[in-house]
Each structure stands twice: as structure tokens, then as C-alpha cells.
Scaffold this motif. Structure first.
Motif, PDB file in Angstrom:
ATOM      1  N   LYS A   1      12.587 -11.162  27.807  1.00 54.25           N
ATOM      2  CA  LYS A   1      11.488 -12.724  27.608  1.00 54.25           C
ATOM      3  C   LYS A   1      13.383 -13.856  27.607  1.00 54.25           C
ATOM      4  O   LYS A   1      13.322 -14.153  28.425  1.00 54.25           O
ATOM      5  CB  LYS A   1      10.998 -12.875  26.503  1.00 54.25           C
ATOM      6  CG  LYS A   1       9.976 -11.519  26.026  1.00 54.25           C
ATOM      7  CD  LYS A   1       9.661 -12.644  24.567  1.00 54.25           C
ATOM      8  CE  LYS A   1       9.711 -12.497  23.389  1.00 54.25           C
ATOM      9  NZ  LYS A   1      10.461 -10.908  23.127  1.00 54.25           N
TER      10      LYS A   1
ATOM     11  N   SER B   1      11.769  -6.858  24.924  1.00 53.09           N
ATOM     12  CA  SER B   1      11.436  -6.598  26.420  1.00 53.09           C
ATOM     13  C   SER B   1      12.071  -7.262  27.973  1.00 53.09           C
ATOM     14  O   SER B   1      11.769  -7.273  28.679  1.00 53.09           O
ATOM     15  CB  SER B   1      10.037  -6.885  26.723  1.00 53.09           C
ATOM     16  OG  SER B   1       9.579  -8.413  25.917  1.00 53.09           O
TER      17      SER B   1
ATOM     18  N   LEU C   1       5.667  -9.227  28.803  1.00 52.61           N
ATOM     19  CA  LEU C   1       7.015  -8.772  29.428  1.00 52.61           C
ATOM     20  C   LEU C   1       6.835  -7.167  28.642  1.00 52.61           C
ATOM     21  O   LEU C   1       7.131  -7.468  27.498  1.00 52.61           O
ATOM     22  CB  LEU C   1       8.132  -9.565  29.335  1.00 52.61           C
ATOM     23  CG  LEU C   1       8.089 -10.506  30.430  1.00 52.61           C
ATOM     24  CD1 LEU C   1      10.064 -10.963  30.385  1.00 52.61           C
ATOM     25  CD2 LEU C   1       8.207 -10.143  31.246  1.00 52.61           C
ATOM     26  N   LYS C   2       7.468  -5.656  29.439  1.00 55.87           N
ATOM     27  CA  LYS C   2       7.536  -4.310  28.258  1.00 55.87           C
ATOM     28  C   LYS C   2       8.352  -3.755  29.261  1.00 55.87           C
ATOM     29  O   LYS C   2       8.076  -3.257  30.946  1.00 55.87           O
ATOM     30  CB  LYS C   2       5.982  -4.290  28.426  1.00 55.87           C
ATOM     31  CG  LYS C   2       6.134  -2.522  27.618  1.00 55.87           C
ATOM     32  CD  LYS C   2       5.073  -1.962  27.431  1.00 55.87           C
ATOM     33  CE  LYS C   2       4.460  -1.210  26.951  1.00 55.87           C
ATOM     34  NZ  LYS C   2       3.287  -0.381  26.676  1.00 55.87           N
ATOM     35  N   ASN C   3       9.771  -3.790  28.628  1.00 54.33           N
ATOM     36  CA  ASN C   3      10.529  -3.130  29.335  1.00 54.33           C
ATOM     37  C   ASN C   3      10.844  -3.017  30.393  1.00 54.33           C
ATOM     38  O   ASN C   3      10.947  -2.747  31.475  1.00 54.33           O
ATOM     39  CB  ASN C   3      10.589  -1.404  29.394  1.00 54.33           C
ATOM     40  CG  ASN C   3       9.368  -0.597  27.801  1.00 54.33           C
ATOM     41  OD1 ASN C   3      10.591  -1.271  27.038  1.00 54.33           O
ATOM     42  ND2 ASN C   3       8.921   0.248  27.892  1.00 54.33           N
TER      43      ASN C   3
ATOM     44  N   GLY D   1       6.013 -10.432  24.788  1.00 51.05           N
ATOM     45  CA  GLY D   1       6.528  -8.962  24.907  1.00 51.05           C
ATOM     46  C   GLY D   1       6.945  -8.790  23.241  1.00 51.05           C
ATOM     47  O   GLY D   1       7.812  -9.364  22.694  1.00 51.05           O
ATOM     48  N   LEU D   2       7.458  -7.450  23.120  1.00 53.32           N
ATOM     49  CA  LEU D   2       7.964  -7.072  22.208  1.00 53.32           C
ATOM     50  C   LEU D   2       9.839  -7.493  22.040  1.00 53.32           C
ATOM     51  O   LEU D   2      10.231  -7.747  23.353  1.00 53.32           O
ATOM     52  CB  LEU D   2       7.804  -5.105  22.166  1.00 53.32           C
ATOM     53  CG  LEU D   2       6.713  -4.563  21.448  1.00 53.32           C
ATOM     54  CD1 LEU D   2       7.098  -3.481  21.991  1.00 53.32           C
ATOM     55  CD2 LEU D   2       6.753  -5.027  20.112  1.00 53.32           C
ATOM     56  N   SER D   3      10.222  -7.255  21.222  1.00 50.02           N
ATOM     57  CA  SER D   3      11.628  -7.173  20.863  1.00 50.02           C
ATOM     58  C   SER D   3      12.484  -6.146  21.928  1.00 50.02           C
ATOM     59  O   SER D   3      12.092  -4.854  22.014  1.00 50.02           O
ATOM     60  CB  SER D   3      12.074  -7.348  19.594  1.00 50.02           C
ATOM     61  OG  SER D   3      13.488  -7.228  19.500  1.00 50.02           O
TER      62      SER D   3
ATOM     63  N   ILE E   1      -0.070  -4.202  25.534  1.00 48.69           N
ATOM     64  CA  ILE E   1       2.221  -4.841  25.503  1.00 48.69           C
ATOM     65  C   ILE E   1       2.514  -4.678  24.251  1.00 48.69           C
ATOM     66  O   ILE E   1       3.826  -4.622  24.432  1.00 48.69           O
ATOM     67  CB  ILE E   1       1.547  -6.383  25.977  1.00 48.69           C
ATOM     68  CG1 ILE E   1       0.521  -7.096  26.507  1.00 48.69           C
ATOM     69  CG2 ILE E   1       2.472  -7.794  25.152  1.00 48.69           C
ATOM     70  CD1 ILE E   1      -0.302  -8.357  26.646  1.00 48.69           C
ATOM     71  N   TYR E   2       2.294  -4.306  23.447  1.00 48.72           N
ATOM     72  CA  TYR E   2       2.684  -4.243  22.016  1.00 48.72           C
ATOM     73  C   TYR E   2       3.221  -2.940  21.384  1.00 48.72           C
ATOM     74  O   TYR E   2       2.967  -2.716  20.407  1.00 48.72           O
ATOM     75  CB  TYR E   2       2.244  -5.314  20.802  1.00 48.72           C
ATOM     76  CG  TYR E   2       2.611  -7.062  21.305  1.00 48.72           C
ATOM     77  CD1 TYR E   2       3.664  -7.772  20.885  1.00 48.72           C
ATOM     78  CD2 TYR E   2       1.731  -7.616  21.356  1.00 48.72           C
ATOM     79  CE1 TYR E   2       4.059  -8.502  20.949  1.00 48.72           C
ATOM     80  CE2 TYR E   2       1.514  -8.963  21.623  1.00 48.72           C
ATOM     81  CZ  TYR E   2       2.509  -8.957  22.009  1.00 48.72           C
ATOM     82  OH  TYR E   2       2.993 -10.839  21.745  1.00 48.72           O
TER      83      TYR E   2
ATOM     84  N   GLU F   1       9.601  -5.117  32.332  1.00 53.12           N
ATOM     85  CA  GLU F   1       8.583  -5.209  33.197  1.00 53.12           C
ATOM     86  C   GLU F   1       7.148  -6.174  33.172  1.00 53.12           C
ATOM     87  O   GLU F   1       6.587  -5.532  31.840  1.00 53.12           O
ATOM     88  CB  GLU F   1       7.833  -3.821  34.565  1.00 53.12           C
ATOM     89  CG  GLU F   1       8.586  -2.924  34.748  1.00 53.12           C
ATOM     90  CD  GLU F   1       8.261  -1.350  35.169  1.00 53.12           C
ATOM     91  OE1 GLU F   1       7.732  -1.128  35.482  1.00 53.12           O
ATOM     92  OE2 GLU F   1       8.265  -0.377  33.759  1.00 53.12           O
TER      93      GLU F   1
END
Ligand SMILES: Nc1ncnc2c1ncn2[C@@H]1O[C@H](COP(=O)(O)OP(=O)(O)OP(=O)(O)O)[C@@H](O)[C@H]1O
Ligand SMILES: [Mg+2]
Length: 254
Positions: free
Chosen positions: A43, A41, A221-223, A37-39, A243-244, A225
């Protein structure tokens, strides 16, 4: 029964930021689960909830059949002792020897008191040498940790985690500070521990090429979720974009 079960997990930081917004997934014993997941998100927040460095605001975390969501004191110490943790920046004690850093894993937490060092029982020393041998670095036992390369330091950190004889190993971007070939070396030791010592691994990773090579399953994960839960080989271009984001381009490391 899964080793780890996460249900409707939420975490809101004291400043009101909701980093996890109702996450559910299971991890079976023996899996090598990678979280992507993006920074930002969520994790690291998720990993820190699992080993209960932070307390979830909602939902439940069940580990080995026990509800650990809100445990404290003794129960919390026992929970953490079963879960090894590896970090991006290794978190060794730089001026101490490699063997001492490995032995600290047997204490269950980082020692604030170095005075007991001289009194480590011989069997702990023997186990530490064995743990260093597993990650291929026993010949460096007596040198200072800060004289090692990044990849070598991360292997010492893995040996330190092994000293806990953990049921589960959590790794928060363990190769983010390393070059590609060293990244593979560290990942292959995690893989070996997962396969040969039957230790369940949950690992945050940025590079999908590593994810495809080492993960048995991936969640994204994204935001805050959970937006993907499946095989690394099912992350199609469409999923990658979901995702990204539209502007993301995959960077390969080989
Ligand atoms: N102590 C804190 N107080 C408030 N917000 C926080 C705190 N720690 C993290 N956050 C926020 O929670 C969100 C998730 O953070 P987290 O560190 O879990 O993300 P991450 O996915 O691990 O990112 P990265 O890939 O950059 O490590 C981010 O928006 C972050 O700014
Ligand atoms: Mg993080």
C-alpha cells in the motif's frame, strides 16, 4: 479521462524484493479511494509511486493526462506540488508553531531553512489561518505543534497539505496512531475536503468500518497484486477472507 491512471505498475526494491506486481486501476476526479490490504501488501509503495517519491520499475502512471512514470527535476517538482501527502506520524516540525507548520505547505516541500520564516508574505499567513479554520484548529495557530494531541497534529498536517491547493491528497494510514473517536474526526475532515473542495483522496486504511463509512471505492492489495476493486459495500465475508486470510477477524471501530 480519469485524473489518475495506473497501468501494469511494478516496483522492485534495490534488494530485489518485488513489492508491486503489475497493478492497474483508474481514479476519477472527486473519488475517495481507499486502499486496503495486509501489512506488507504494498500500500505505501503504491502511494509513493503515485506521488513519485519512488520511481516505478515498470508500467505507467498517468496524472491529469501526463505520463509521470519517469519524470525528473522540474516536471517532478510540479507533479509533487499537485499532490498533498499525509502520514501516520503527522511529520510536523515539533518545536515550530502550528501556523508555521501549516505555512510550510506553501513551500511545496519541507523547508530545510527556517530563516525565511519571518518573511512569509501576509497572504500566505492568511491562507494558512483559513486552512487551519477548515480543519477546526485555527485557535491553536500560535502554540507549538508538539503541544497538540495526535488528532490535532494530524489536522495541522491536513492544513499543511491544503496550502498546496492539491488536486489530489494521498493519506498513508492517517488515523493509525489515533483513538477511534479522533479517527472519525480526522476522517470527517478528509471527507469534507473531498466533498466541498473537490479534492480527490486516496487513503490507506486498516479498519473496514472506516472504509465502509468514508470510501466511495476500494481497492485491495495482496502480496503486491490487486485482488479487489469495487464498492466498500461489496466486501463480503468471502472477500474479507480472500484479502486478509483465513485467520483474520474483523475488528470494528465505531
Ligand atoms: N526500501 C525497501 N527495500 C526493500 N523492501 C522494501 C522496502 N520498503 C518496503 N519493502 C517491502 O515491500 C513490501 C511492501 O511494503 P509497503 O511498505 O508498501 O507495505 P504496506 O502495505 O504499506 O504495509 P503496512 O500496512 O505495514 O504499512 C513489504 O514486504 C516491505 O518489506
Ligand atoms: Mg504502509
Amino acid at each position: 479521462m480519469p485524473l489518475l491512471s495506473v497501468r501494469d505498475l511494478t516496483h522492485t526494491y534495490p534488494n530485489g524484493f518485488q513489492a508491486l506486481k503489475g497493478i492497474s486501476f483508474d481514479v476519477e476526479a472527486g473519488e475517495f479511494l481507499v486502499i486496503i490490504g495486509l501489512s506488507g501488501s504494498g500500500k505505501s509503495t503504491l502511494l509513493r509511486c503515485i506521488n513519485r517519491l519512488i520511481e516505478p520499475t515498470g508500467g505507467t502512471i498517468t496524472f491529469d493526462g501526463a505520463d509521470v512514470t519517469h519524470i525528473t527535476s522540474d516536471a517532478l517538482r510540479k507533479h509533487r506540488a499537485q499532490i498533498g501527502m499525509i502520514f501516520q506520524h503527522f511529520n510536523l516540525i515539533p518545536r515550530h508553531s502550528v501556523i508555521n507548520n501549516a505555512m510550510y505547505g506553501a513551500l511545496g516541500s519541507m523547508p530545510a531553512f527556517s530563516s525565511i520564516l519571518g518573511r512569509f508574505a501576509t497572504d500566505i499567513r492568511t491562507r494558512a489561518i483559513e486552512a487551519l479554520r477548515i480543519v477546526g484548529i485555527a485557535e491553536k495557530s500560535d502554540v507549538r505543534a508538539d503541544t497538540l494531541s495526535g488528532g490535532q497534529q494530524q489536522r495541522v498536517a491536513i492544513a499543511r497539505a491544503l496550502m498546496q491547493t492539491p488536486r489530489m491528497l494521498l493519506a498513508d494510514e492517517p488515523v493509525a496512531s489515533l483513538d477511534p473517536s479522533t479517527s472519525h474526526s480526522v476522517m470527517s475532515y478528509l471527507d469534507k475536503i473531498n466533498n466541498e473542495m473537490d479534492t480527490t483522496v486516496i487513503c490507506n486504511l486498516h479498519f473496514l468500518s472506516l472504509v465502509r463509512q468514508y470510501a466511495t471505492r476500494v481497492i485491495a492489495l495482496k502480496n503486491g497484486e490487486l485482488v479487489f476493486n469495487g464498492s466498500p459495500h461489496d466486501i463480503t465475508e468471502q472477500w474479507f477472507t480472500a484479502i486478509y486470510g483465513e485467520d483474520a477477524v474483523e475488528v470494528e471501530i465505531r
